[in-house]
Enzyme design. Structure first.
Site, PDB file in Angstrom:
ATOM      1  N   PRO A  12      -4.617   1.231  18.579  1.00 58.33           N
ATOM      2  CA  PRO A  12      -4.294   0.663  17.260  1.00 58.33           C
ATOM      3  C   PRO A  12      -4.386   1.643  16.088  1.00 58.33           C
ATOM      4  CG  PRO A  12      -6.427  -0.127  18.017  1.00 58.33           C
ATOM      5  CD  PRO A  12      -5.839   0.648  19.155  1.00 58.33           C
ATOM      6  N   TYR A  29       3.779   7.165   9.785  1.00 56.05           N
ATOM      7  CA  TYR A  29       2.947   6.005   9.458  1.00 56.05           C
ATOM      8  C   TYR A  29       3.789   4.863   8.875  1.00 56.05           C
ATOM      9  CZ  TYR A  29      -1.301   3.479   8.285  1.00 56.05           C
ATOM     10  OH  TYR A  29      -2.299   2.539   8.238  1.00 56.05           O
ATOM     11  N   HIS A  32       0.844  -1.193   0.000  1.00 58.78           N
ATOM     12  CA  HIS A  32       0.000   0.000   0.000  1.00 58.78           C
ATOM     13  C   HIS A  32       0.876   1.239   0.000  1.00 58.78           C
ATOM     14  CE1 HIS A  32      -4.282  -1.320   1.297  1.00 58.78           C
ATOM     15  NE2 HIS A  32      -3.752  -2.143   0.413  1.00 58.78           N
ATOM     16  N   TYR A  56      -9.340   6.246   6.740  1.00 57.47           N
ATOM     17  CA  TYR A  56      -9.493   6.711   8.118  1.00 57.47           C
ATOM     18  C   TYR A  56     -10.530   7.827   8.092  1.00 57.47           C
ATOM     19  CZ  TYR A  56      -5.258   4.250   9.578  1.00 57.47           C
ATOM     20  OH  TYR A  56      -4.329   3.286   9.879  1.00 57.47           O
ATOM     21  N   LYS A  78       0.804   0.496  15.030  1.00 54.44           N
ATOM     22  CA  LYS A  78       2.197   0.398  15.472  1.00 54.44           C
ATOM     23  C   LYS A  78       2.510  -0.818  16.352  1.00 54.44           C
ATOM     24  CE  LYS A  78       3.811   3.979  13.487  1.00 54.44           C
ATOM     25  NZ  LYS A  78       4.024   3.557  12.113  1.00 54.44           N
TER      26      LYS A  78
HETATM   27  C1  LIG Z   1      -7.697  -7.397  20.084  1.00 58.69           C
HETATM   28  C2  LIG Z   1      -6.442  -6.731  19.558  1.00 58.69           C
HETATM   29  C3  LIG Z   1      -6.462  -6.077  18.314  1.00 58.69           C
HETATM   30  C4  LIG Z   1      -5.310  -5.453  17.807  1.00 58.69           C
HETATM   31  N1  LIG Z   1      -5.351  -4.808  16.598  1.00 58.69           N
HETATM   32  C5  LIG Z   1      -4.229  -4.204  16.141  1.00 58.69           C
HETATM   33  C6  LIG Z   1      -4.219  -3.525  14.919  1.00 58.69           C
HETATM   34  O1  LIG Z   1      -5.221  -3.439  14.230  1.00 58.69           O
HETATM   35  N2  LIG Z   1      -3.044  -2.943  14.504  1.00 58.69           N
HETATM   36  C7  LIG Z   1      -1.882  -3.030  15.255  1.00 58.69           C
HETATM   37  O2  LIG Z   1      -0.833  -2.536  14.860  1.00 58.69           O
HETATM   38  N3  LIG Z   1      -1.874  -3.669  16.419  1.00 58.69           N
HETATM   39  C8  LIG Z   1      -3.009  -4.266  16.864  1.00 58.69           C
HETATM   40  N4  LIG Z   1      -2.967  -4.909  18.030  1.00 58.69           N
HETATM   41  C9  LIG Z   1      -1.700  -4.974  18.722  1.00 58.69           C
HETATM   42  C10 LIG Z   1      -0.802  -6.088  18.149  1.00 58.69           C
HETATM   43  O3  LIG Z   1      -1.567  -7.185  17.771  1.00 58.69           O
HETATM   44  C11 LIG Z   1       0.208  -6.410  19.235  1.00 58.69           C
HETATM   45  O4  LIG Z   1       0.994  -5.241  19.430  1.00 58.69           O
HETATM   46  C12 LIG Z   1       1.103  -7.599  18.896  1.00 58.69           C
HETATM   47  O5  LIG Z   1       0.370  -8.794  18.967  1.00 58.69           O
HETATM   48  C13 LIG Z   1       2.267  -7.647  19.886  1.00 58.69           C
HETATM   49  O6  LIG Z   1       2.959  -8.851  19.751  1.00 58.69           O
HETATM   50  P1  LIG Z   1       3.630  -9.563  21.004  1.00 58.69           P
HETATM   51  O7  LIG Z   1       4.306 -10.758  20.447  1.00 58.69           O
HETATM   52  O8  LIG Z   1       4.404  -8.565  21.764  1.00 58.69           O
HETATM   53  O9  LIG Z   1       2.430  -9.961  21.966  1.00 58.69           O
HETATM   54  P2  LIG Z   1       1.215 -10.976  21.748  1.00 58.69           P
HETATM   55  O10 LIG Z   1       0.862 -11.067  20.311  1.00 58.69           O
HETATM   56  O11 LIG Z   1       0.161 -10.555  22.717  1.00 58.69           O
HETATM   57  O12 LIG Z   1       1.806 -12.376  22.176  1.00 58.69           O
HETATM   58  C14 LIG Z   1       2.020 -12.713  23.535  1.00 58.69           C
HETATM   59  C15 LIG Z   1       1.942 -14.220  23.659  1.00 58.69           C
HETATM   60  O13 LIG Z   1       2.314 -14.595  24.978  1.00 58.69           O
HETATM   61  C16 LIG Z   1       1.465 -15.638  25.402  1.00 58.69           C
HETATM   62  N5  LIG Z   1       1.479 -15.688  26.880  1.00 58.69           N
HETATM   63  C17 LIG Z   1       0.913 -14.825  27.757  1.00 58.69           C
HETATM   64  N6  LIG Z   1       1.156 -15.215  29.025  1.00 58.69           N
HETATM   65  C18 LIG Z   1       1.902 -16.348  28.947  1.00 58.69           C
HETATM   66  C19 LIG Z   1       2.459 -17.231  29.935  1.00 58.69           C
HETATM   67  N7  LIG Z   1       2.297 -17.026  31.246  1.00 58.69           N
HETATM   68  N8  LIG Z   1       3.160 -18.306  29.503  1.00 58.69           N
HETATM   69  C20 LIG Z   1       3.346 -18.539  28.171  1.00 58.69           C
HETATM   70  N9  LIG Z   1       2.833 -17.729  27.196  1.00 58.69           N
HETATM   71  C21 LIG Z   1       2.116 -16.655  27.593  1.00 58.69           C
HETATM   72  C22 LIG Z   1       0.108 -15.253  24.813  1.00 58.69           C
HETATM   73  O14 LIG Z   1      -0.762 -16.374  24.719  1.00 58.69           O
HETATM   74  C23 LIG Z   1       0.527 -14.731  23.445  1.00 58.69           C
HETATM   75  O15 LIG Z   1       0.548 -15.738  22.457  1.00 58.69           O
HETATM   76  C24 LIG Z   1      -4.120  -5.500  18.570  1.00 58.69           C
HETATM   77  C25 LIG Z   1      -4.092  -6.163  19.802  1.00 58.69           C
HETATM   78  C26 LIG Z   1      -5.240  -6.748  20.315  1.00 58.69           C
HETATM   79  C27 LIG Z   1      -5.199  -7.431  21.672  1.00 58.69           C
END
Ligand SMILES: Cc1cc2nc3c(=O)[nH]c(=O)nc-3n(C[C@H](O)[C@H](O)[C@H](O)COP(=O)(O)OP(=O)(O)OC[C@H]3O[C@@H](n4cnc5c(N)ncnc54)[C@H](O)[C@@H]3O)c2cc1C
Length: 391
Positions: free
Chosen positions: A293, A385, A72, A201, A297
């Site tokens: 969101p 962005y 995009h 947006y 980011k």
């Molecule tokens: C509902 C939702 C919608 C979103 N939409 C957007 C969006 O549109 N655009 C955007 O940029 N960002 C969005 N985000 C944010 C983005 O998805 C996150 O920033 C991203 O997933 C971060 O990745 P991460 O690996 O740090 O954490 P996560 O993806 O949260 O991964 C953490 C992992 O740790 C695991 N975990 C937790 N506790 C334990 C434990 N005790 N033992 C073992 N494993 C554990 C969890 O099950 C999970 O799989 C959204 C987030 C949510 C919650």
């Protein structure tokens, strides 16, 4: 059990870190609370910054993204029933973004780790992290109905906002900055081709709306709603009617409707816990910071954090030199705070607050008009962005 790097969480941060370490010859073990099927279908982000695309490609994890992702080159800002395009390449030095769902990034990384024989334990819950102030940290976890201990050199908490990593630090070791917003996002996935070529947006006096997509056949749409609303308050017809109202323009644009396959409400918050390190425990991704969101980011920050960490750990193992690990928190937080500011600014710009005044509304309209009439203002939006390079 023993490993060099214990990684808690198989979201994008934990999986990519494990993959990047493997490419540097460093072994790791990933513990993930959920099942593989759950991790692979959890709907979240979908916009990859240029730097994220570059990291995935350079590490050999970008092949399917390059085949199936949608490059995009701009977004549309819509207000006052008119559409205004922000062109990324011309405003941000040739940089762009890629639409490729987080679910697909996660699937690709799991497949790569599995193919390389990586240790990736699903339905393995980390219960506690101990010894982080010593050079022999360990993670206690439950897997297959029994408790085990994982001994390691370093623990990386990639376990998201609700994980145990951040909570394992002494309470006075962290400074937390946070903000809750008085609105939430209702998000739907719909089996219908997107009604637009690029993300829209929309600011409307009834609230914000975003038209995004996951593929050429699947649309992702969001509505600003009250944070106390439940998905049951929003039957499909009500959602489509409200989206149509908020996206309406005078140029005959039409919203395509289709079957809604998923519906959820996400609270909006900003959160930073710093520093992102204590002794042998490092925080990465949502474990350390959350952005609303709007600026797309969250996933990109997670990728930037673990890119820095992988480089720092590789330097430590190759040369015995911990200087990059020592510099990690400060380097990561510079980017985090830039993204926090951008996400906050875009969120407050596009979402009317329930208690806002006529003065606030006039300021918002003035800011929106400035963004679409000044090259300098549009360039600032575009640069933030598409994101900064990972340094
Ligand atoms: C509902 C939702 C919608 C979103 N939409 C957007 C969006 O549109 N655009 C955007 O940029 N960002 C969005 N985000 C944010 C983005 O998805 C996150 O920033 C991203 O997933 C971060 O990745 P991460 O690996 O740090 O954490 P996560 O993806 O949260 O991964 C953490 C992992 O740790 C695991 N975990 C937790 N506790 C334990 C434990 N005790 N033992 C073992 N494993 C554990 C969890 O099950 C999970 O799989 C959204 C987030 C949510 C919650």
């Amino acid at each position: 059990m023993r490993t060099s790097v214990a990684i808690i969480g198989a979201g994008p941060a934990g999986l990519l870190l494990s993959h990047l370490l493997h490419r540097q010859g460093i072994d790791s073990t990933v513990l993930e609370l959920r099942s593989r099927a759950y991790a692979e279908r959890r709907q979240r982000a979908g916009i990859l910054e240029q730097a994220t695309v570059d990291v995935l490609r350079a590490s050999g994890a970008g092949a399917r993204m390059d085949r199936e992702g949608l490059p995009h080159h701009g977004i549309e800002l819509r207000f006052d029933r008119r559409a205004h395009r922000i062109d990324f390449p011309s405003l941000a030095g040739g940089r762009s973004v890629m639409v490729y769902a987080q679910t697909e990034v996660v699937k690709d990384l799991i497949a790569l780790r599995r193919a390389a024989g990586g240790t990736l334990l699903f339905e393995a819950e980390a219960l506690s992290v101990d010894g982080i102030g010593t050079d022999a940290p360990r993670v206690r976890y439950r897997h297959d109905g029994a408790e085990h201990t994982l001994h390691c050199d370093y623990v990386i908490a990639c376990d998201g906002f609700h994980g145990i990593g951040r909570r394992s630090l002494p309470p006075d070791a962290l400074t937390v900055s946070a903000r809750e917003y008085p609105f939430a996002w209702l998000g739907i996935l719909a089996e219908v081709p997107p009604s637009c070529d690029e993300l829209v947006y929309a600011h409307h006096e009834r609230g914000f709306a975003l038209h995004s997509m996951r593929s050429r056949h699947v649309s992702r749409l969001y509505l600003q709603v009250d944070p106390h609303d439940r998905p049951a308050d929003w039957p499909d017809e009500r959602i489509w009617d409200e989206l149509e109202t908020r996206f309406a323009t005078d140029d005959g644009w039409r919203l395509r409707r289709g079957p809604v396959t998923e519906k959820s409400i996400t609270p909006m918050r900003s959160f930073v816990a710093e520093p992102m390190r204590y002794g042998r425990l490092f925080l990465a991704g949502d474990a350390a910071h959350i952005v609303p969101p709007t600026g797309a980011k969250g996933l990109n920050l997670a990728v930037a954090d673990v890119t820095l960490l992988a480089r720092a750990l590789a330097h430590r193992y190759a040369h015995g030199d911990p200087s990059l690990l020592d510099a990690y928190s400060e380097a990561a937080l510079r980017r985090v705070w830039r993204a926090e500011h951008f996400s906050y600014t875009l969120t407050t710009l596009l979402h009317p607050a329930p208690d806002e005044s006529a003065f606030d509304r006039r300021l918002r309209l003035s800011h929106l008009r400035y963004l679409v009439s000044s090259q300098a203002a549009a360039a600032s939006l575009a640069e933030n962005y598409v994101g900064l390079p990972v340094v």
